[in-house]
Design an enzyme around this catalytic site. Structure first.
Site, PDB file in Angstrom:
ATOM      1  CG  ASP A 101       0.120  -4.066   1.997  1.00  0.00           C
ATOM      2  OD1 ASP A 101      -0.114  -4.857   2.922  1.00  0.00           O
ATOM      3  OD2 ASP A 101       0.911  -3.100   2.099  1.00  0.00           O
ATOM      4  CD  GLU A 125       7.221  -0.170   8.060  1.00  0.00           C
ATOM      5  OE1 GLU A 125       6.351  -0.939   7.573  1.00  0.00           O
ATOM      6  OE2 GLU A 125       7.424   0.988   7.661  1.00  0.00           O
ATOM      7  CE  LYS A 185       2.800  -5.624   3.961  1.00  0.00           C
ATOM      8  NZ  LYS A 185       2.123  -4.606   4.801  1.00  0.00           N
ATOM      9  CG  ASP A 214      -0.344  -0.003   2.522  1.00  0.00           C
ATOM     10  OD1 ASP A 214       0.889  -0.116   2.598  1.00  0.00           O
ATOM     11  OD2 ASP A 214      -1.078   0.123   3.525  1.00  0.00           O
ATOM     12  CB  SER A 215       4.571   1.769   0.141  1.00  0.00           C
ATOM     13  OG  SER A 215       4.847   0.589  -0.586  1.00  0.00           O
ATOM     14  CD  GLU A 268      -0.038  -1.439   7.986  1.00  0.00           C
ATOM     15  OE1 GLU A 268      -0.463  -0.658   8.871  1.00  0.00           O
ATOM     16  OE2 GLU A 268       0.580  -1.060   6.977  1.00  0.00           O
TER      17      GLU A 268
HETATM   18  O1  KIV Z   1       3.459  -1.135   1.670  1.00  0.00           O
HETATM   19  C1  KIV Z   1       4.620  -1.541   1.739  1.00  0.00           C
HETATM   20  O2  KIV Z   1       5.448  -1.331   0.853  1.00  0.00           O
HETATM   21  C2  KIV Z   1       4.991  -2.309   2.923  1.00  0.00           C
HETATM   22  C3  KIV Z   1       6.407  -2.780   3.077  1.00  0.00           C
HETATM   23  C4  KIV Z   1       7.371  -1.703   3.083  1.00  0.00           C
HETATM   24  C5  KIV Z   1       6.580  -3.730   4.163  1.00  0.00           C
HETATM   25  O3  KIV Z   1       4.158  -2.569   3.725  1.00  0.00           O
END
Ligand code: KIV
Length: 290
Positions: free
Chosen positions: A91, A190, A121, A52-53, A123
């Site tokens: 994510d 993280e 993934k 989600d980055s 959180e």
């Molecule tokens: O969204 C992302 O890129 C992340 C990683 C940096 C772990 O969650």
């Protein structure tokens, strides 16, 4: 050109679990489109996370909070078309799994069925253990993510290293154990002290994947744009720049602008031409009409 050998040995969830048993390190990068997905896959990176980055790195949002399932899904599909060997993880964005188990399931299923992801993934620690269990019961491999969890930026009051006190470290250890117990196959750690990440890594049977969590983790993940020096945000302490693509790209674009301005681009060899007989015909026609 396709740099990949025809006999690709696919990275799967069991392969990742096996790596921990063998003490072999795991690599993971966050990447978001076809071309970078291919480069990462061709470099034999084990896992690709469409993180989600994406929100900040590619879409220009201020944080990861606003990005939607639709936006991430669009990018997961592009990376899917590029990737043959790496394990593809999507994510779950903020709001896509916070309401209830059914919502989490529906979001995760979209990433697998429509996006072609092989895992998701999410959180959070103990508070998400039940969600993780539900997803795993639906045959969806899950990566947990604890410590500095960017989707909690408002609750955390900023992007701060977590687990610095013994009390908060104990909480994070309990979170990691709860995620493992719920069936997660790996956990991203993280922004936590190296010593705590090492302790969690020793305690768990599943691999830890660190980002700003020191070298004792079972693997490391970075945002590809950070590693390549292609980000517009100030780099965190843990980012190592393996290239400076912003500078390289700026130089290339500046040269293109100058070449067009002075007429040196395109050159003759970069232009298409009439075949000789058309040139001759054209010359004949123009001499006749003058
Ligand atoms: O969204 C992302 O890129 C992340 C990683 C940096 C772990 O969650």
């Amino acid at each position: 050109m396709d740099q990949r050998s025809p006999a690709v040995s696919k990275v799967t969830v069991p392969v990742i679990l096996e790596r921990k048993l063998r003490g072999e390190k795991i690599t993971c990068l966050a990447a978001y489109d076809y071309s970078f997905g291919r480069l990462v896959d061709e470099a034999d990176i084990d896992m690709i996370l469409v993180g989600d980055s994406l929100a900040q790195v590619v879409l220009g949002y201020d944080s990861t909070v606003p990005v939607t399932v639709e936006e991430i899904l669009h990018h997961v599909k592009a990376v899917r078309r590029a990737v043959r060997r790496s394990l593809l993880i999507a994510d779950l964005p903020y709001g896509a799994y916070h309401v209830d188990d059914e919502q989490a399931l529906a979001s995760a299923i979209r990433f697998l069925k429509e996006g072609g992801a092989e895992a998701v993934k999410l959180e959070g620690g103990r508070v998400r253990a039940q969600r993780v269990r539900k997803l795993v019961q639906a045959e969806i491999p899950v990566v947990g993510h604890i410590g500095l969890t960017p989707q909690s930026v408002h609750a955390l009051g900023g992007y701060r290293v977590q687990g610095r006190t013994l009390d908060s470290a104990t909480e994070l250890l309990a979170d990691a154990e709860a995620l493992e117990e719920a069936g997660a196959f790996a956990i991203v750690l993280e922004g936590i002290p190296r010593e705590l990440a090492a302790l969690i890594t020793r305690r768990l049977r599943i691999p830890t994947i660190g980002i700003g969590a020191g070298p004792e983790c079972d693997g490391q993940v970075l945002v590809l744009h950070d590693l390549l020096g292609l980000s517009f945000q100030p780099a965190a302490k843990f980012v190592r720049h393996y290239a400076n693509l912003r500078e390289t790209i700026h130089g290339a674009l500046t040269r293109f602008r100058a070449d067009v301005a002075q007429g040196s681009y395109p050159a003759d060899h970069e232009s298409y031409h009439w075949p000789p007989e058309v040139c001759r015909q054209f010359e004949k026609e123009t001499t006749r009409s003058t």
